[in-house]
Scaffold this motif. Structure first.
Motif, PDB file in Angstrom:
ATOM      1  N   THR A  54     -17.540 -42.277  87.021  1.00 24.01           N
ATOM      2  CA  THR A  54     -17.185 -40.866  87.152  1.00 24.01           C
ATOM      3  C   THR A  54     -18.269 -39.972  86.578  1.00 24.01           C
ATOM      4  OG1 THR A  54     -14.825 -41.402  87.021  1.00 24.01           O
ATOM      5  CG2 THR A  54     -15.457 -39.122  86.597  1.00 24.01           C
ATOM      6  N   ASP A  61     -18.086 -30.742  87.465  1.00 20.34           N
ATOM      7  CA  ASP A  61     -16.823 -31.096  86.823  1.00 20.34           C
ATOM      8  C   ASP A  61     -16.223 -32.359  87.451  1.00 20.34           C
ATOM      9  OD1 ASP A  61     -17.127 -28.929  85.247  1.00 20.34           O
ATOM     10  OD2 ASP A  61     -15.398 -27.814  85.995  1.00 20.34           O
ATOM     11  N   ALA A  62     -15.654 -33.212  86.605  1.00 20.99           N
ATOM     12  CA  ALA A  62     -15.004 -34.438  87.067  1.00 20.99           C
ATOM     13  C   ALA A  62     -13.746 -34.648  86.240  1.00 20.99           C
ATOM     14  CB  ALA A  62     -15.934 -35.628  86.929  1.00 20.99           C
ATOM     15  N   THR A  63     -12.745 -35.290  86.830  1.00 24.03           N
ATOM     16  CA  THR A  63     -11.491 -35.588  86.137  1.00 24.03           C
ATOM     17  C   THR A  63     -11.323 -37.090  85.996  1.00 24.03           C
ATOM     18  OG1 THR A  63     -10.423 -33.582  86.988  1.00 24.03           O
ATOM     19  CG2 THR A  63      -8.974 -35.332  86.178  1.00 24.03           C
ATOM     20  N   SER A  65      -8.709 -40.121  84.363  1.00 27.71           N
ATOM     21  CA  SER A  65      -7.371 -40.414  83.852  1.00 27.71           C
ATOM     22  C   SER A  65      -7.334 -41.798  83.214  1.00 27.71           C
ATOM     23  CB  SER A  65      -6.328 -40.350  84.977  1.00 27.71           C
ATOM     24  OG  SER A  65      -6.238 -39.037  85.499  1.00 27.71           O
ATOM     25  N   ARG A 168     -13.199 -29.387  79.715  1.00 23.99           N
ATOM     26  CA  ARG A 168     -12.696 -28.226  80.449  1.00 23.99           C
ATOM     27  C   ARG A 168     -11.168 -28.128  80.396  1.00 23.99           C
ATOM     28  NH1 ARG A 168     -17.110 -27.095  79.785  1.00 23.99           N
ATOM     29  NH2 ARG A 168     -18.798 -26.805  81.292  1.00 23.99           N
ATOM     30  N   ARG A 169     -10.494 -29.243  80.593  1.00 24.06           N
ATOM     31  CA  ARG A 169      -9.031 -29.219  80.674  1.00 24.06           C
ATOM     32  C   ARG A 169      -8.477 -30.567  80.247  1.00 24.06           C
ATOM     33  NH1 ARG A 169      -8.873 -27.685  85.389  1.00 24.06           N
ATOM     34  NH2 ARG A 169      -8.437 -29.593  86.576  1.00 24.06           N
ATOM     35  N   SER A 178      -5.168 -37.118  81.376  1.00 31.04           N
ATOM     36  CA  SER A 178      -6.218 -36.749  82.316  1.00 31.04           C
ATOM     37  C   SER A 178      -7.115 -35.700  81.667  1.00 31.04           C
ATOM     38  CB  SER A 178      -5.634 -36.194  83.620  1.00 31.04           C
ATOM     39  OG  SER A 178      -4.878 -37.187  84.295  1.00 31.04           O
ATOM     40  N   THR A 180     -10.584 -33.291  82.263  1.00 29.55           N
ATOM     41  CA  THR A 180     -11.607 -32.735  83.149  1.00 29.55           C
ATOM     42  C   THR A 180     -12.774 -32.279  82.289  1.00 29.55           C
ATOM     43  OG1 THR A 180      -9.949 -32.009  84.747  1.00 29.55           O
ATOM     44  CG2 THR A 180     -12.114 -30.967  84.868  1.00 29.55           C
ATOM     45  N   ASP A 182     -17.347 -31.475  82.190  1.00 27.79           N
ATOM     46  CA  ASP A 182     -18.616 -31.249  82.879  1.00 27.79           C
ATOM     47  C   ASP A 182     -19.482 -32.482  82.645  1.00 27.79           C
ATOM     48  OD1 ASP A 182     -21.049 -30.469  83.839  1.00 27.79           O
ATOM     49  OD2 ASP A 182     -21.239 -28.679  82.596  1.00 27.79           O
ATOM     50  N   THR A 183     -19.872 -33.173  83.711  1.00 25.01           N
ATOM     51  CA  THR A 183     -20.633 -34.414  83.573  1.00 25.01           C
ATOM     52  C   THR A 183     -22.034 -34.185  83.024  1.00 25.01           C
ATOM     53  OG1 THR A 183     -21.490 -34.325  85.835  1.00 25.01           O
ATOM     54  CG2 THR A 183     -19.370 -35.431  85.489  1.00 25.01           C
TER      55      THR A 183
END
Length: 320
Positions: A54, A61-63, A65, A168-169, A178, A180, A182-183
């Motif tokens: 990921t 941005d990536a999420t 889990s 981010r989240r 989960s 999120t 910034d890679t």
């Protein structure tokens, strides 16, 4: 004025001692971590691979889990290196809680640090709701700032600031977290690659030249027919240990260091090269061909062969 100054000096001198007394406890609050089972190893390897893919293959941005079981498996794997360590994750709709019980390496006489940290779902980075160490409740935001500064001080990469600023989240639901983030770019410049390099540096882990030499020696022995390519993995283990025993080390420390490197090389051949190199860096010299050990078994099973060699390497890295 003089008495006030003396009182202040005593407070500043005794406060850290009082905090340490309250933080350390005689017993861990968590039960002893069970032995790393093959399914734990599979879950951990899958989670690490998913994190790496990921972070390294997504720009922007990536999420990501992870389940409670996967996080527990990751802690269980880490406990093979950082002994003694115990941990458990609890995740529901209200947030995530991580409980840890650990001792300071070389200072077990101090007792146990029992740590509980809770974080809430957030649309703006990491929202730490509570932190407790031993009998002390710490201010969450100040504790997070101190942790970030410590991580920055331990690494050239400043991974504390880097990781926190990348978030981010954070979302939670029953049994699943989960995140999120910034890679930070692709490949070697990704957040994951830089964070792993920084953590590896802080922990003093690395494959190093010694492990690569052992890796090449085992590959050459297999190519020359001195090691089997089918049947039992036992001759590979025997040769690995014999090479260290016959090396003529003059100190126990040198012998332990060489054995650690040799077991890392053996695990790269007969365990999981990708999992090992995620933790310890390049061991194989970027070898691309499958190892001659891949067709071997332990007790008739390839999965047990992989698990045994990976566990041996992790135990050696932790001083076992």
């Amino acid at each position: 004025m003089r008495k006030l100054l003396i009182i202040l000096l005593l407070v500043f001198a005794l406060a850290p001692m009082a905090l340490a007394f309250a933080a350390f406890e005689s017993e861990p609050t968590l039960p002893e971590t069970a032995a790393l089972r093959p399914d734990d190893a599979v879950r951990t390897h899958g989670l690490v691979h998913r994190i790496r893919s990921t972070a390294n293959e997504t720009d922007g941005d990536a999420t990501l889990s992870a389940t409670e079981a996967e996080i527990d498996g990751l802690i269980n794997a880490a406990a093979r290196i950082m002994k003694p360590l115990r941990g458990r994750a609890t995740i529901d709709e209200t947030g995530a809680r991580i409980a840890l019980s650990l001792q300071i390496p070389g200072a077990g006489w101090l007792g146990w640090l029992n740590i509980d940290a809770e974080t809430a779902p957030s649309e703006g980075g990491l929202d730490v709701r509570a932190v407790r160490i031993g009998r002390v409740d710490l201010p969450p935001h100040a504790t997070l700032a101190v942790a970030r500064s410590l991580l920055d001080a331990l690494t050239v990469e400043d991974i504390g600031t880097m990781l926190l600023s990348s978030l981010r989240r954070l979302e939670t639901r029953s049994g699943r977290l989960s995140v999120t983030f910034d890679t930070g770019g692709l490949g070697e410049q990704s957040i994951f690659s830089r964070a792993v390099n920084g953590a590896r540096e802080a922990a003093g882990l690395g494959g190093g030249e010694a492990a690569r030499r052992h890796f090449v020696a085992l590959a050459e022995a297999a190519a020359a027919g001195r090691l089997p390519v089918e049947g039992s993995v036992a001759p590979w283990v025997q040769l690995t240990v014999r090479r260290v025993a016959e090396a003529g080390h003059t100190t126990k420390k040198a012998a332990r260091s060489d054995l650690r490197a040799a077991l890392l090389a053996l695990a790269a051949h007969c365990g999981s090269q990708s999992a090992l190199e995620t933790i310890f860096g390049d061991i194989s010299g970027r070898a691309t061909a499958p190892s001659a050990c891949q067709g071997l078994t332990l007790r008739g099973r390839r999965a047990i062969r992989q698990h045994f060699n990976l566990s041996a390497a992790l135990a050696a890295a932790g001083g076992g």
